[in-house]
Design a protein around this motif. Structure first.
Motif, PDB file in Angstrom:
ATOM      1  N   LEU A  74      -9.918   1.383  -8.373  1.00 24.56           N
ATOM      2  CA  LEU A  74      -9.134   0.852  -7.267  1.00 24.56           C
ATOM      3  C   LEU A  74      -8.678  -0.575  -7.554  1.00 24.56           C
ATOM      4  CD1 LEU A  74      -7.958   1.201  -4.467  1.00 24.56           C
ATOM      5  CD2 LEU A  74     -10.163   0.498  -3.499  1.00 24.56           C
ATOM      6  N   GLU A 117       0.834  -1.209   0.000  1.00 27.81           N
ATOM      7  CA  GLU A 117       0.000   0.000   0.000  1.00 27.81           C
ATOM      8  C   GLU A 117       0.867   1.257   0.000  1.00 27.81           C
ATOM      9  OE1 GLU A 117      -3.264   0.698  -0.006  1.00 27.81           O
ATOM     10  OE2 GLU A 117      -4.164  -1.308   0.137  1.00 27.81           O
ATOM     11  N   ARG A 154      -5.622   5.318  -3.494  1.00 20.94           N
ATOM     12  CA  ARG A 154      -6.832   5.046  -2.718  1.00 20.94           C
ATOM     13  C   ARG A 154      -7.430   6.357  -2.165  1.00 20.94           C
ATOM     14  NH1 ARG A 154      -8.512   0.344  -0.196  1.00 20.94           N
ATOM     15  NH2 ARG A 154      -6.525  -0.690  -0.647  1.00 20.94           N
TER      16      ARG A 154
END
Length: 410
Positions: free
Chosen positions: A155, A112, A134
């Protein structure tokens, strides 16, 4: 109090300095970096960025070691946010949106926040981290730029790319190829031009953390239970604590191994340590019993116990200089211009070198050499050979040997 900041590429050095003028700047944190700092209670470390694949990442127990010393450790934005979410119950301080996302389990993967970057002073990023994508998509959806389906499609497309390939351009190309919806990215990029505050949540978190670091560290650091330590942290402490000598890092572990090999008084020091650790106040052992105990003893915390028993062993400037010179030579002398010569030295030659150093006959068998190694605290002959390897080329050159001259220098 000193403030140390590990950053890049989330923030540049100039950005860190602008928001924390007195900070000591460091590149992304890697395994061992925290332990090599001479930190004391009240100091502050802010971890923003850290290595993932290019180098071993910072370990949890390294952070706990600092917290146990009374050092405030703050994490945000990237590797710092990830480690803070994992260690918030142990006293690491987390801050920012990314930290909250990890702690609330909205996100949980390392990739991430992962970023590939150039090996330059500014660590320029080569991709967009998924958490930035995100956050940008969430902002665009909240503003009505994307509907729920479009948000989810963008996404999912970003998540499907390897972290090194994540960019708005690659997201657009993938969407165009798979669904003919590349224009969704155009809409998001237009939104980000109008709302730049949504474009880089990692950077925003890092700047906010630096701006609030005084408030974040106002409370005393947490106290850890005594049971948190294990043999790894004691090994790491010895291997990474040390000092810089003429541009070469000399760890306390380097110095202690040098002592084991070269210090003629070390067998006596080792014997004293063993007696102190195994039989304080007990009846005196006879000579044979003592030798057996000395050769079989293994300190629970390895060289850390040796340093604790005789702290002065690591403080000799002459030894520091010898080790630094040995490291320089090891880096310079190449075997056929391919690898460092020190890595190609034969075990047989190194064993012979140990015989010479320890006053053994060239014909003494391996058992005698192994016994001499045990008398100096080595677990095995193999461990002693590994310990002397980094010092051999310098020894050989000092004694007029010609090994160095046979090979090229880098």
């Amino acid at each position: 109090m000193s403030l140390h900041v590990f950053a890049g590429p989330t923030l540049s050095a100039a950005e860190v300095t602008a928001h924390a003028p007195h900070a000591v700047l460091h590149p992304p944190v890697a395994h061992g970096d925290l332990l090599s700092l001479a930190l004391v209670a009240g100091d502050v470390v802010v971890i923003i960025d850290g290595y993932y694949h290019q180098a071993a990442p910072v370990r949890h127990k390294e952070i706990l070691q600092l917290i146990d010393r009374g050092v405030h450790v703050v994490g945000c934005a990237s590797m710092g946010a990830l480690r803070a979410a994992e260690l918030h119950t142990c006293g690491m301080i987390g801050h920012g949106v990314v930290y909250s996302m990890y702690r609330n389990e909205e996100i949980d993967a390392d990739d991430e926040v992962a970023v590939a970057h150039l090996r330059t002073d500014d660590f320029s990023a080569m991709n967009v981290p998924l958490v930035n994508v995100r956050f940008a998509l969430r902002g665009a959806a909240d503003a009505g730029v994307l509907d729920d389906r479009e948000h989810a499609s963008l996404l999912e497309t970003a998540r499907g790319l390897h972290y090194t390939d994540r960019s708005w351009r690659n997201i657009r190309a993938t969407l165009t190829r798979d669904a003919g919806e590349g224009e969704l990215v155009d809409r998001v990029e237009q939104f980000l031009q109008e709302h730049p505050e949504c474009a880089n949540i990692k950077r925003a978190d890092a700047l906010a953390t630096l701006d609030h670091v005084v408030e974040l560290t106002a409370s005393p650091p947490a106290r850890l239970p005594a049971s948190w330590q294990n043999e790894l942290i004691f090994r790491w402490v010895v291997e990474f604590e040390g000092r810089d000598v003429d541009g070469r890092w000399v760890s306390d572990g380097d110095v202690l191994r040098h002592r084991q090999i070269y210090d003629p008084s070390f067998p006596g020091i080792w014997e004293e340590l063993v007696v102190d650790a195994t039989a304080p106040g007990a009846p005196t052992l006879d000579a044979d019993e003592l030798r057996a105990v000395v050769r079989a003893f293994r300190p629970v915390r390895g060289l850390y116990d040796v340093r604790t028993f005789r702290p002065g062993l690591v403080d000799d400037p002459e030894v520091h200089g010898a080790i630094a010179e040995a490291k320089r030579m090891n880096d310079d002398v190449m075997w056929r211009r391919k690898v460092r010569l020190v890595e190609r030295l034969s075990t047989t030659r190194l064993e012979q070198h140990l015989r010479e150093l320890w006053g053994l006959s060239p014909v003494d068998d391996v058992t005698a050499l192994t016994t001499a190694a045990h008398d100096r605290g080595f677990v095995s002959l193999e461990e002693a050979v590994a310990a002397v390897r980094p010092f051999f080329l310098r020894d050989d050159a000092d004694k007029g040997g010609r090994i160095q001259g046979r090979w090229s220098t880098s």
